[in-house]
Design a protein around this motif. Structure first.
Motif, PDB file in Angstrom:
ATOM      1  N   LYS A  50      55.678  24.189  62.366  1.00 52.50           N
ATOM      2  CA  LYS A  50      56.564  23.054  62.591  1.00 52.50           C
ATOM      3  C   LYS A  50      56.543  22.640  64.057  1.00 52.50           C
ATOM      4  N   MET A  51      56.443  21.343  64.311  1.00 50.10           N
ATOM      5  CA  MET A  51      56.385  20.838  65.674  1.00 50.10           C
ATOM      6  C   MET A  51      57.753  20.357  66.119  1.00 50.10           C
ATOM      7  N   LEU A  52      57.986  20.473  67.417  1.00 52.69           N
ATOM      8  CA  LEU A  52      59.233  20.026  68.010  1.00 52.69           C
ATOM      9  C   LEU A  52      58.937  19.260  69.296  1.00 52.69           C
ATOM     10  N   GLY A  53      59.895  18.475  69.748  1.00 53.14           N
ATOM     11  CA  GLY A  53      59.793  17.838  71.056  1.00 53.14           C
ATOM     12  C   GLY A  53      58.577  16.953  71.215  1.00 53.14           C
ATOM     13  N   TYR A  54      57.804  17.221  72.262  1.00 53.26           N
ATOM     14  CA  TYR A  54      56.658  16.385  72.606  1.00 53.26           C
ATOM     15  C   TYR A  54      55.645  16.296  71.464  1.00 53.26           C
ATOM     16  N   GLY A  55      55.385  17.396  70.802  1.00 54.90           N
ATOM     17  CA  GLY A  55      54.410  17.392  69.720  1.00 54.90           C
ATOM     18  C   GLY A  55      54.792  16.432  68.611  1.00 54.90           C
ATOM     19  N   LEU A  56      56.060  16.397  68.263  1.00 52.85           N
ATOM     20  CA  LEU A  56      56.533  15.498  67.205  1.00 52.85           C
ATOM     21  C   LEU A  56      56.452  14.042  67.661  1.00 52.85           C
ATOM     22  N   GLN A  57      56.812  13.796  68.915  1.00 51.72           N
ATOM     23  CA  GLN A  57      56.732  12.436  69.459  1.00 51.72           C
ATOM     24  C   GLN A  57      55.293  11.942  69.473  1.00 51.72           C
ATOM     25  N   LEU A  58      54.380  12.825  69.868  1.00 55.94           N
ATOM     26  CA  LEU A  58      52.963  12.459  69.920  1.00 55.94           C
ATOM     27  C   LEU A  58      52.422  12.121  68.542  1.00 55.94           C
ATOM     28  N   VAL A 185      53.523 -17.394  57.105  1.00 59.42           N
ATOM     29  CA  VAL A 185      54.500 -16.493  57.711  1.00 59.42           C
ATOM     30  C   VAL A 185      55.873 -17.125  57.495  1.00 59.42           C
ATOM     31  N   VAL A 186      56.606 -16.625  56.520  1.00 63.94           N
ATOM     32  CA  VAL A 186      57.902 -17.187  56.163  1.00 63.94           C
ATOM     33  C   VAL A 186      58.943 -16.867  57.228  1.00 63.94           C
ATOM     34  N   SER A 187      58.902 -15.645  57.736  1.00 65.29           N
ATOM     35  CA  SER A 187      59.847 -15.209  58.756  1.00 65.29           C
ATOM     36  C   SER A 187      59.219 -14.063  59.528  1.00 65.29           C
ATOM     37  N   LEU A 188      59.829 -13.691  60.623  1.00 65.14           N
ATOM     38  CA  LEU A 188      59.342 -12.536  61.367  1.00 65.14           C
ATOM     39  C   LEU A 188      59.739 -11.273  60.605  1.00 65.14           C
ATOM     40  N   PRO A 189      58.869 -10.272  60.572  1.00 64.05           N
ATOM     41  CA  PRO A 189      59.162  -9.065  59.778  1.00 64.05           C
ATOM     42  C   PRO A 189      60.340  -8.275  60.337  1.00 64.05           C
ATOM     43  N   THR A 190      61.157  -7.753  59.452  1.00 65.61           N
ATOM     44  CA  THR A 190      62.242  -6.856  59.846  1.00 65.61           C
ATOM     45  C   THR A 190      61.785  -5.421  59.615  1.00 65.61           C
ATOM     46  N   ARG A 191      62.533  -4.478  60.172  1.00 62.52           N
ATOM     47  CA  ARG A 191      62.147  -3.065  60.004  1.00 62.52           C
ATOM     48  C   ARG A 191      62.142  -2.670  58.539  1.00 62.52           C
ATOM     49  N   GLU A 192      63.078  -3.197  57.762  1.00 61.82           N
ATOM     50  CA  GLU A 192      63.153  -2.853  56.342  1.00 61.82           C
ATOM     51  C   GLU A 192      61.928  -3.349  55.575  1.00 61.82           C
ATOM     52  N   GLN A 193      61.275  -4.395  56.068  1.00 60.56           N
ATOM     53  CA  GLN A 193      60.118  -4.965  55.378  1.00 60.56           C
ATOM     54  C   GLN A 193      58.810  -4.307  55.813  1.00 60.56           C
ATOM     55  N   ILE A 194      58.868  -3.447  56.812  1.00 63.04           N
ATOM     56  CA  ILE A 194      57.667  -2.743  57.285  1.00 63.04           C
ATOM     57  C   ILE A 194      57.678  -1.352  56.670  1.00 63.04           C
ATOM     58  N   ASN A 195      56.924  -1.181  55.606  1.00 63.40           N
ATOM     59  CA  ASN A 195      56.956   0.083  54.863  1.00 63.40           C
ATOM     60  C   ASN A 195      56.064   1.129  55.516  1.00 63.40           C
ATOM     61  N   LEU A 196      56.469   1.538  56.711  1.00 64.62           N
ATOM     62  CA  LEU A 196      55.711   2.532  57.466  1.00 64.62           C
ATOM     63  C   LEU A 196      56.622   3.729  57.713  1.00 64.62           C
ATOM     64  N   PRO A 197      56.311   4.903  57.139  1.00 63.87           N
ATOM     65  CA  PRO A 197      57.193   6.070  57.268  1.00 63.87           C
ATOM     66  C   PRO A 197      57.050   6.770  58.620  1.00 63.87           C
ATOM     67  N   VAL A 198      57.545   6.130  59.666  1.00 65.88           N
ATOM     68  CA  VAL A 198      57.494   6.729  61.004  1.00 65.88           C
ATOM     69  C   VAL A 198      58.868   6.605  61.654  1.00 65.88           C
ATOM     70  N   GLN A 199      59.112   7.463  62.638  1.00 73.86           N
ATOM     71  CA  GLN A 199      60.336   7.401  63.427  1.00 73.86           C
ATOM     72  C   GLN A 199      59.988   6.769  64.768  1.00 73.86           C
ATOM     73  N   GLU A 200      60.097   5.457  64.828  1.00 75.03           N
ATOM     74  CA  GLU A 200      59.651   4.738  66.019  1.00 75.03           C
ATOM     75  C   GLU A 200      60.449   5.087  67.269  1.00 75.03           C
ATOM     76  N   GLN A 201      61.679   5.600  67.097  1.00 76.40           N
ATOM     77  CA  GLN A 201      62.478   5.971  68.258  1.00 76.40           C
ATOM     78  C   GLN A 201      61.827   7.114  69.033  1.00 76.40           C
ATOM     79  N   LEU A 202      61.090   7.972  68.329  1.00 72.06           N
ATOM     80  CA  LEU A 202      60.397   9.073  69.006  1.00 72.06           C
ATOM     81  C   LEU A 202      59.291   8.542  69.913  1.00 72.06           C
TER      82      LEU A 202
END
Length: 209
Positions: A50-58, A185-202
């Motif tokens: 299991k990774m923590l800290g920097y490894g998870l962010q990377l 392009v009907v509208s600008l994409p929202t986070r809910e419409q981007i089906n990418l399983p990542v934690q962008e805050q990291l």
């Protein structure tokens, strides 16, 4: 712009998830994740800790980079652009990447993968608002119309892609006119419409150090 030209299945294995870099192969039992869901290399089994800290962010940063097919310098420029804009930096970063022309081509179903969409754009198969655009990183705006060139409507690769991805669905920020081989392009994409399983805050935390 430089791009990764090495084996792509090892990228999915390294991130431990499907990045859908091989098109229709990713949906079959031949997918590397289905066959060997271990990190590549002779020490792959030992990397399961299991990774923590920097490894998870990377790892979160690498997932996003590899999904959209951008390298480090270009990705950093996207982050800097997102950081200058109002709003949540991580979400803005994903929105900028999602609005790339090659990604929109993939989302509209004219290509089976983002790498294939990138190649089709580079070869000049698509128009944006009636003008040929061959820059994969071109940023789409609300109201832009992306259309397949008339001379490319019988391209075997594009016809195969359209047939192959019929049931995949189109994100809500785009609309498809199949009869006209175009999308808007009907509208600008929202986070809910981007089906990418990542934690962008990291990713934001990684670049904020």
């Amino acid at each position: 712009m430089a791009r990764y030209i090495g084996p792509v299945c090892r990228l999915c294995r390294r991130e431990g998830m499907k990045l859908f870099l091989k098109g229709e192969r990713c949906y079959t039992e031949k997918c590397a994740i289905e066959k060997r869901n271990l990190p590549p290399g002779q020490h792959g089994k030992a990397r399961k800790a299991k990774m923590l800290g920097y490894g998870l962010q990377l790892r979160e940063k690498q997932k996003v980079k590899r999904t959209y097919g951008v390298l480090e310098n270009q990705f950093r420029r996207y982050f800097e652009a997102a950081d200058r804009q109002r709003g949540i930096t991580g979400e803005t970063l994903l929105q900028l990447l999602e609005r790339r022309l090659d990604n929109a081509i993939y989302r509209l179903g004219f290509a089976t993968s983002r790498p294939q969409a990138r190649q089709l754009v580079k070869h000049g198969h698509f128009l944006v608002n009636g003008k040929k655009v061959d820059i994969p990183s071109y940023q789409l705006r609300q109201g832009d119309v992306v259309a397949l060139r008339q001379s490319s409507e019988k391209n075997p690769a594009i016809l195969h892609a359209i047939e192959e991805v019929k049931g995949r669905g189109i994100p809500e920020w785009l609309s498809l006119d199949a009869a006209a081989s175009s999308g808007r392009v009907v509208s600008l994409p929202t986070r809910e419409q981007i089906n990418l399983p990542v934690q962008e805050q990291l990713i934001v935390e990684l670049y904020s150090k």
